[in-house]
Motif scaffolding. Structure first.
Motif, PDB file in Angstrom:
ATOM      1  N   UNK A 236       0.859  -1.185   0.000  1.00 37.60           N
ATOM      2  CA  UNK A 236       0.000   0.000   0.000  1.00 37.60           C
ATOM      3  C   UNK A 236       0.890   1.228   0.000  1.00 37.60           C
ATOM      4  N   UNK A 237       0.594   2.142  -0.911  1.00 38.10           N
ATOM      5  CA  UNK A 237       1.399   3.350  -1.046  1.00 38.10           C
ATOM      6  C   UNK A 237       0.686   4.528  -0.395  1.00 38.10           C
ATOM      7  N   UNK A 238       1.469   5.427   0.212  1.00 40.08           N
ATOM      8  CA  UNK A 238       0.962   6.694   0.724  1.00 40.08           C
ATOM      9  C   UNK A 238       1.363   7.790  -0.253  1.00 40.08           C
ATOM     10  N   UNK A 239       0.366   8.538  -0.714  1.00 39.85           N
ATOM     11  CA  UNK A 239       0.596   9.547  -1.740  1.00 39.85           C
ATOM     12  C   UNK A 239       0.435  10.958  -1.164  1.00 39.85           C
ATOM     13  N   UNK A 240       1.164  11.910  -1.753  1.00 32.80           N
ATOM     14  CA  UNK A 240       1.024  13.318  -1.407  1.00 32.80           C
ATOM     15  C   UNK A 240       0.491  14.052  -2.640  1.00 32.80           C
ATOM     16  N   UNK A 241      -0.523  14.886  -2.414  1.00 31.83           N
ATOM     17  CA  UNK A 241      -1.132  15.644  -3.500  1.00 31.83           C
ATOM     18  C   UNK A 241      -0.669  17.095  -3.396  1.00 31.83           C
ATOM     19  N   UNK A 242      -0.249  17.667  -4.523  1.00 35.15           N
ATOM     20  CA  UNK A 242       0.208  19.059  -4.537  1.00 35.15           C
ATOM     21  C   UNK A 242      -0.482  19.813  -5.679  1.00 35.15           C
ATOM     22  N   UNK A 243      -0.937  21.033  -5.379  1.00 37.07           N
ATOM     23  CA  UNK A 243      -1.478  21.891  -6.431  1.00 37.07           C
ATOM     24  C   UNK A 243      -0.366  22.233  -7.416  1.00 37.07           C
ATOM     25  N   UNK A 244      -0.678  22.131  -8.710  1.00 36.94           N
ATOM     26  CA  UNK A 244       0.336  22.355  -9.727  1.00 36.94           C
ATOM     27  C   UNK A 244      -0.359  22.743 -11.033  1.00 36.94           C
ATOM     28  N   UNK A 245      -0.252  24.007 -11.453  1.00 36.99           N
ATOM     29  CA  UNK A 245      -0.930  24.438 -12.682  1.00 36.99           C
ATOM     30  C   UNK A 245      -0.540  23.604 -13.895  1.00 36.99           C
ATOM     31  N   UNK A 246       0.655  22.989 -13.862  1.00 37.12           N
ATOM     32  CA  UNK A 246       1.106  22.163 -14.976  1.00 37.12           C
ATOM     33  C   UNK A 246       0.909  20.677 -14.705  1.00 37.12           C
ATOM     34  N   UNK A 247       0.189  20.357 -13.623  1.00 37.03           N
ATOM     35  CA  UNK A 247       0.027  18.969 -13.233  1.00 37.03           C
ATOM     36  C   UNK A 247      -0.752  18.149 -14.239  1.00 37.03           C
ATOM     37  N   UNK A 248      -0.573  16.835 -14.155  1.00 38.46           N
ATOM     38  CA  UNK A 248      -1.190  15.924 -15.120  1.00 38.46           C
ATOM     39  C   UNK A 248      -2.596  15.502 -14.714  1.00 38.46           C
ATOM     40  N   UNK A 249      -3.065  15.881 -13.522  1.00 38.18           N
ATOM     41  CA  UNK A 249      -4.382  15.484 -13.053  1.00 38.18           C
ATOM     42  C   UNK A 249      -5.274  16.707 -12.865  1.00 38.18           C
ATOM     43  N   UNK A 250      -6.557  16.495 -13.076  1.00 37.93           N
ATOM     44  CA  UNK A 250      -7.527  17.578 -12.940  1.00 37.93           C
ATOM     45  C   UNK A 250      -8.508  17.243 -11.833  1.00 37.93           C
TER      46      UNK A 250
END
Length: 292
Positions: free
Chosen positions: A54-68
């Motif tokens: 199981x992985x723990x992920x960190x989410x960061x705001x990024x205008x160029x990010x690959x996720x919406x």
């Protein structure tokens, strides 16, 4: 509660202690007092044949990010931690058998054992438990059904675990049906208003979701079980003040539930990571290492 290395276990272990033990349960179980436990719950590796991670992920705001995300905001994710263990055995029953035999000895006369597996091995384990306990000591096969996980279109999706329940003595085991949480009737109109309001005793099929990604219970341990399932087990099959044992404690769910229900507990795991997580969850104030 004390956290101990297996080599630091006192001899004898004081009845009723709350202990978290770091070590192989094959070494620890013989050092615990026979006939002392109201309840033993085992959630061993399931022998899935693949690593459990199981992985723990960190989410960061990024205008160029690959996720919406919401409102069209862009973001990226990065992995910050990965936990896991191997889950493959050449002879699974040879691994379980000696541990289950010792667990039977550790149960009090009124005690109950719960073995939590999945359908890959549960039928083989039931035959093994019949041999160890005697078929007359079989109490239940509980099906825990949940609603999350992998999907497939090639067969009926597998969404349940199996929990085998055996008692030390079929004439005197403890089962407190009055204290167990109740469930709504499927057809409440067929019941009296009083019965419908109270709900019914759960059957041997339990519908309960897994530990969600945003749950307050979540520790990040790969195979963490929900407190609701363990709470039902502990409430039904142990007495207030009774001693409960989990030889494969993982994230320490049994201990967390037992502490909240005024039960004592012994938790064992050979993975340092599991002991660290369980200790943090239970607020372990003291650690004792083995003597050199």
């Amino acid at each position: 509660m004390r956290t101990l290395a297996a080599g630091a276990l006192p001899d004898p272990v004081t009845l009723g202690d709350d202990l978290l033990v770091h070590g192989d349960n094959a070494d620890v179980l013989p050092r615990l007092p026979a006939g002392a436990f109201d309840l033993i719950y085992l959630d061993p590796p399931f022998n899935t044949g693949r690593p459990q991670t199981r992985a723990t992920m960190r989410v960061k705001a990024d205008p160029e990010g690959s996720r919406t995300g919401f409102g069209g905001r862009r973001y990226t994710t990065e992995e910050v931690m990965r936990r896991g263990f191997a889950d493959t055995f050449d002879d699974y029953l040879a691994f379980l058998g000696p541990r289950l035999e010792r667990c039977r000895d550790l149960l009090a006369g009124h005690g109950t054992l719960y073995l939590h597996l999945d359908p890959r091995e549960s039928h083989y384990a039931k035959v093994l438990l019949d041999q160890i306990f005697g078929r007359e000591c079989f109490l239940n096969e509980i099906v825990w059904a949940y609603d999350f996980g992998a999907r497939t279109r090639r067969r009926w999706p597998a969404k349940h675990d199996t929990i085998l329940v055996y008692v030390r003595d079929p004439d005197r085991y403890w089962f407190d049906s009055e204290e167990v949480d109740r469930e709504p009737y499927m057809a409440p109109g067929l019941q009296t208003p009083e019965r419908a309001a109270r709900g019914k005793l759960p059957t041997d099929v339990w519908w309960h979701t897994i530990v969600g990604t945003t749950s307050r219970e979540r520790t990040g341990y790969p195979t963490q079980k929900p407190e609701g399932v363990l709470r039902r087990i502990v409430t039904a099959s142990s007495r207030p003040g009774g001693w409960c044992l989990d030889p494969f404690c993982g994230s320490g769910t049994l201990g967390a539930v037992a502490a909240g229900l005024d039960r004592r507990f012994v938790l064992v795991d050979e993975a340092a990571e599991a002991v660290e997580i369980a200790g943090r969850r239970l607020g372990a104030p003291e650690t004792t290492k083995a003597a050199s």
